[in-house]
Each structure stands twice: as structure tokens, then as C-alpha cells.
Design a protein around this motif. Structure first.
Motif, short mmCIF file in Angstrom:
data_model
loop_
_atom_site.label_atom_id
_atom_site.label_comp_id
_atom_site.label_asym_id
_atom_site.label_seq_id
_atom_site.Cartn_x
_atom_site.Cartn_y
_atom_site.Cartn_z
N HIS A 302 0.82 -1.21 0.00
CA HIS A 302 0.00 0.00 0.00
C HIS A 302 0.86 1.26 0.00
N VAL A 303 1.98 1.23 0.72
CA VAL A 303 2.89 2.38 0.70
C VAL A 303 3.47 2.55 -0.71
N SER A 304 3.69 1.43 -1.38
CA SER A 304 4.19 1.47 -2.75
C SER A 304 3.20 2.19 -3.65
N GLU A 305 1.93 1.90 -3.46
CA GLU A 305 0.89 2.59 -4.24
C GLU A 305 0.83 4.08 -3.89
N LEU A 306 1.02 4.38 -2.61
CA LEU A 306 0.95 5.77 -2.16
C LEU A 306 2.09 6.61 -2.73
N LEU A 307 3.32 6.06 -2.76
CA LEU A 307 4.50 6.83 -3.16
C LEU A 307 5.00 6.53 -4.57
N GLY A 308 4.52 5.45 -5.17
CA GLY A 308 4.90 5.16 -6.56
C GLY A 308 6.19 4.38 -6.73
N TYR A 309 6.85 4.02 -5.62
CA TYR A 309 8.08 3.25 -5.72
C TYR A 309 7.76 1.75 -5.63
N SER A 310 8.67 0.92 -6.11
CA SER A 310 8.49 -0.51 -5.99
C SER A 310 8.66 -0.92 -4.52
N GLN A 311 8.08 -2.06 -4.16
CA GLN A 311 8.22 -2.55 -2.79
C GLN A 311 9.69 -2.82 -2.46
N GLN A 312 10.45 -3.30 -3.45
CA GLN A 312 11.86 -3.58 -3.21
C GLN A 312 12.63 -2.31 -2.92
N HIS A 313 12.30 -1.21 -3.64
CA HIS A 313 12.97 0.07 -3.42
C HIS A 313 12.66 0.59 -2.01
N LEU A 314 11.41 0.46 -1.60
CA LEU A 314 11.04 0.89 -0.25
C LEU A 314 11.75 0.05 0.80
N HIS A 315 11.91 -1.23 0.51
CA HIS A 315 12.54 -2.15 1.46
C HIS A 315 14.03 -1.87 1.61
N ASP A 316 14.68 -1.46 0.51
CA ASP A 316 16.14 -1.33 0.50
C ASP A 316 16.65 0.02 1.01
N ASN A 317 15.76 1.00 1.15
CA ASN A 317 16.21 2.35 1.51
C ASN A 317 15.70 2.78 2.88
#
Length: 384
Positions: A302-317
Motif C-alpha cells: 500500500h505504501v508502494s501505491e501511495l508513493l509510486g516506488y516498488s516494494q523492493q525500493h522501499l525495502h532497501d532504503n
């Protein structure tokens, strides 16, 4: 005795070309996040992401983009008598391009330096000096071939696996499956997991499921069987036994106690509870401290949908990387509170969408037992 660092500056994300002449007396630490070209000591070098360079005083240096790639690097600029001492003590080799095994430690240390420079609290120069030494010494250690050859490559993979287990707690996880992902024997995997996280993989999974079960039981009059199924327990009987062993109440008694305590009078303490925050939040998860950075795992789809980044990108940063520049200082203050064990309630910040637009959110963090939990809701929905 006063430290002799005459000039210190730190920039975590820089995008401008840079030219330093022989007249410049400072050391400059560079962490490159994209390709670049540098000219140093009359030599031209092509830089790849993850490269590090420590420039010595009086050494001419030019940093510029390579081709159409935008510049992206972090830097720490420092000089003075103690600057020379700390670089010598770290054993790092200056004026050559270094390629450490990994560099995710660097930005977290640079962020700490930035905070100290900005706040200038008591003894800040000594703390900055220690951070610079840590930055240089870790770079040297992770570039040293003898160390790299014997360094286990399991720590980051273990953290990634643990985050996946916490996010997908209802999945039918087995030790054999976890060990298979790590390409380890079950005994070796279990030993490494417990050494790293101070808890066995089986107990970690059970406690995660129990925590989720407590949220469900506190939030509604849902049946115990439904909670057991939703949390991934193999049977209601096993769920009942596991819950009572760790909570000292049966699931039903726990649920009844939560609703019996629920009064009509609002208190800030009750509002600032795990159950309340879980009910009010649109997104939530577990905070992990990885190499000095706060990582936020959980409802990434859901955060991925909110911010437009992939789940992997959110996970790695690190979470701070997604905060809008104008709110960085507020977010860093919140992170500092978390690091000190203090809860954070309804922090209004803007996150940056992949498109570059700002997304206003309210962020909270709560310590419960040994675990930190984060909660977030779209601030636009909270406007009356």
C-alpha cells in the motif's frame, strides 16, 4: 582539551560538479551514488556507484558527471590538526578510488554528522570526530581484501528474510524453507539467526503472530478461530496454548479484558497505545535498525501505491530518504527520539512521491516490549 577541527561540513545528497584546487587544505570524503568522472593527481577515473574516495589537502580534484548520468554523491569536508590525526588512525588510503564490500553504513554515519553540525550540542566536535573516524575506519575495513575474504555474507540476507517473515507472518513457514532461502543447513541457519537477533527463528515467528493476534483480538469481537487462521497457526488448540504461554491469558480472556477496559473517557495514554494506533493507521509495520539507519518494514504494497516506488525500493532504503527536503530536520528529530527510546506521535511530514510531488502524512512510532512499531496515515484524510 578542545578538538582542533577548524572547518567541518557535511552534505548527504549533492548533485553539483565540484572543483578543488591546491589551495584547499581540507580532507573531503566522497560516497558516490551514481556514475561520475573524477580528475585527481592528473589522472582521470570513471566512478561507479558505491565507490568511495578520500581526497587529501592540497590535491587538485574535479568531480563531474559522466555522459547523461546525473551526479549523485555524499561528502564530508573537514580540516584541522585533528583531521590529519583521525585519517592516519583509520589507516585509510587517500586519493585513490576505493570499492568497499558494501556502503550502506556510510550515509547513516554522514546523517549523524549532519545532525551534530546543525545542533552543535555539548561536545559536538568530539562526537563528529568519532563519527569521522568510524566512517573512515569502516571504509578501510570493508576495502581490506583479507577482511572481505572471511566476512560472512549472511547478515543482510538474514535481515531481509526476517523482514519478509514479519510481513508474511501468516504463511506456513518452516525452518527447512528458511534455511533453504539462505542456502544453509537447518542447524547452521538456526544458530546464525539466534546469534544475530538473540531469538530463535521459531520463537520470533510465534511472537510476531501473537502480536498480530493481540491486535485483532483488541480491535473487534472476531472469533478466536478466525484469529488463529489469519495469523497462520496450524490449529486453534496450538494457538490457544502458544498465546497463553506468552501472554498468561487465553485468547478469549485477553479479548474480554481489552473490551472490559475500554471506557468512554478518552485519555492520551490510551490513545497512544499499540491497539489504538493500529486501528487508526492506514499503514503499519516494524522498525528495524540496520547499520545505523531506521528501516520501516510492513505494509509495503500500500505504501508502494501511495508513493509510486516498488516494494523492493522501499525495502532497501532508509525511511529518511523518502522525506521531503523541507521536512528532513523534523524527521531527523523524530528519528533521534526513536533512537533514544522515546515514542513519536502524529509527526506531520511530507514524503516525496516518485513523480517528485509531496505526499503529506502523519507518522507515529511506538515501543512495545522489545519491538518498535511504525504507523502512518495520509494526512490529507485527516483534514476536517
Amino acid at each position: 582539551m578542545k578538538n582542533k577541527l577548524s572547518i567541518i561540513s557535511s552534505i548527504k545528497d549533492e548533485h553539483q560538479p565540484l572543483s578543488l584546487t591546491q589551495d584547499d587544505k581540507a580532507f573531503v570524503f566522497f560516497l558516490f551514488k551514481n556514475t561520475a568522472l573524477i580528475e585527481i593527481s592528473e589522472s582521470l577515473h570513471e566512478i561507479t556507484a558505491g565507490s568511495i574516495l578520500l581526497r587529501s589537502p592540497h590535491i587538485p580534484l574535479v568531480v563531474k558527471p559522466q555522459g547523461n548520468d546525473a551526479l549523485a554523491y555524499s561528502k564530508v569536508y573537514f580540516k584541522g590538526k585533528d583531521a590529519s590525526k583521525v585519517t592516519t588512525l583509520s589507516c585509510i588510503e587517500p586519493d585513490i578510488v576505493l570499492k568497499p564490500l558494501h556502503v550502506h553504513f556510510a550515509d547513516s554515519i554522514i546523517s549523524k554528522i549532519e545532525v551534530e553540525i546543525k545542533t552543535k550540542n555539548f561536545n559536538w566536535e568530539s562526537i563528529v570526530l568519532s563519527h569521522i573516524l568510524e566512517l573512515l575506519a569502516k571504509t578501510h575495513r570493508l576495502t581490506n581484501h583479507n577482511f572481505v575474504e572471511i566476512l560472512p555474507d549472511h547478515a543482510q540476507k538474514l535481515r531481509d528474510l526476517r523482514a519478509e517473515i514479519h510481513e508474511k507472518f501468516s504463511k506456513n513457514w518452516k525452518i527447512e524453507d528458511m534455511a533453504g532461502i539462505m542456502k544453509l543447513s537447518t542447524s547452521r541457519f538456526a544458530s546464525l539467526y539466534k546469534t544475530t537477533f538473540k531469538i530463535s527463528p521459531t520463537e520470533d515467528l510465534i511472537q510476531t503472530r501473537i502480536d498480530q493476534a493481540k491486535k485483532m483480538l483488541s480491535g473487534s469481537k472476531v472469533s478466536v478461530k478466525r484469529v488463529s487462521d489469519a495469523c497462520g497457526f496450524e490449529s486453534v488448540h496450538y494457538f490457544h496454548r502458544a498465546f497463553k504461554k506468552r501472554v498468561n491469558l487465553t485468547p478469549k480472556h485477553y479479548q474480554n479484558s481489552q473490551f472490559a477496559q475500554e471506557g468512554s473517557v478518552f485519555t492520551s495514554e490510551r490513545h497512544f497505545s499499540l491497539d489504538r494506533l493500529t486501528q487508526n493507521a492506514e499503514y503499519s509495520g516494524i522498525i528495524e535498525l540496520i547499520d545505523g539507519e531506521l528501516r520501516f518494514h510492513g505494509n509495503t504494497s500500500h505504501v508502494s501505491e501511495l508513493l509510486g516506488y516498488s516494494q523492493q525500493h522501499l525495502h532497501d532504503n532508509a525511511f529518511i530518504n523518502f522525506v521531503a527536503p523541507q521536512d528532513t530536520s523534523i524527521a531527523l528529530e523524530g528519528a533521534a527520539k526513536i533512537m533514544k527510546g522515546k515514542n513519536v506521535m502524529d509527526l506531520n511530514i511530507n514524503l516525496v512521491h516518485k513523480s517528485g510531488t509531496n505526499v503529506p502524512v502523519q507518522f507515529s512510532a511506538l515501543l512495545k516490549g522489545k519491538n518498535w512499531y511504525w504507523f502512518m496515515k495520509h494526512a490529507a484524510l485527516t483534514v476536517a
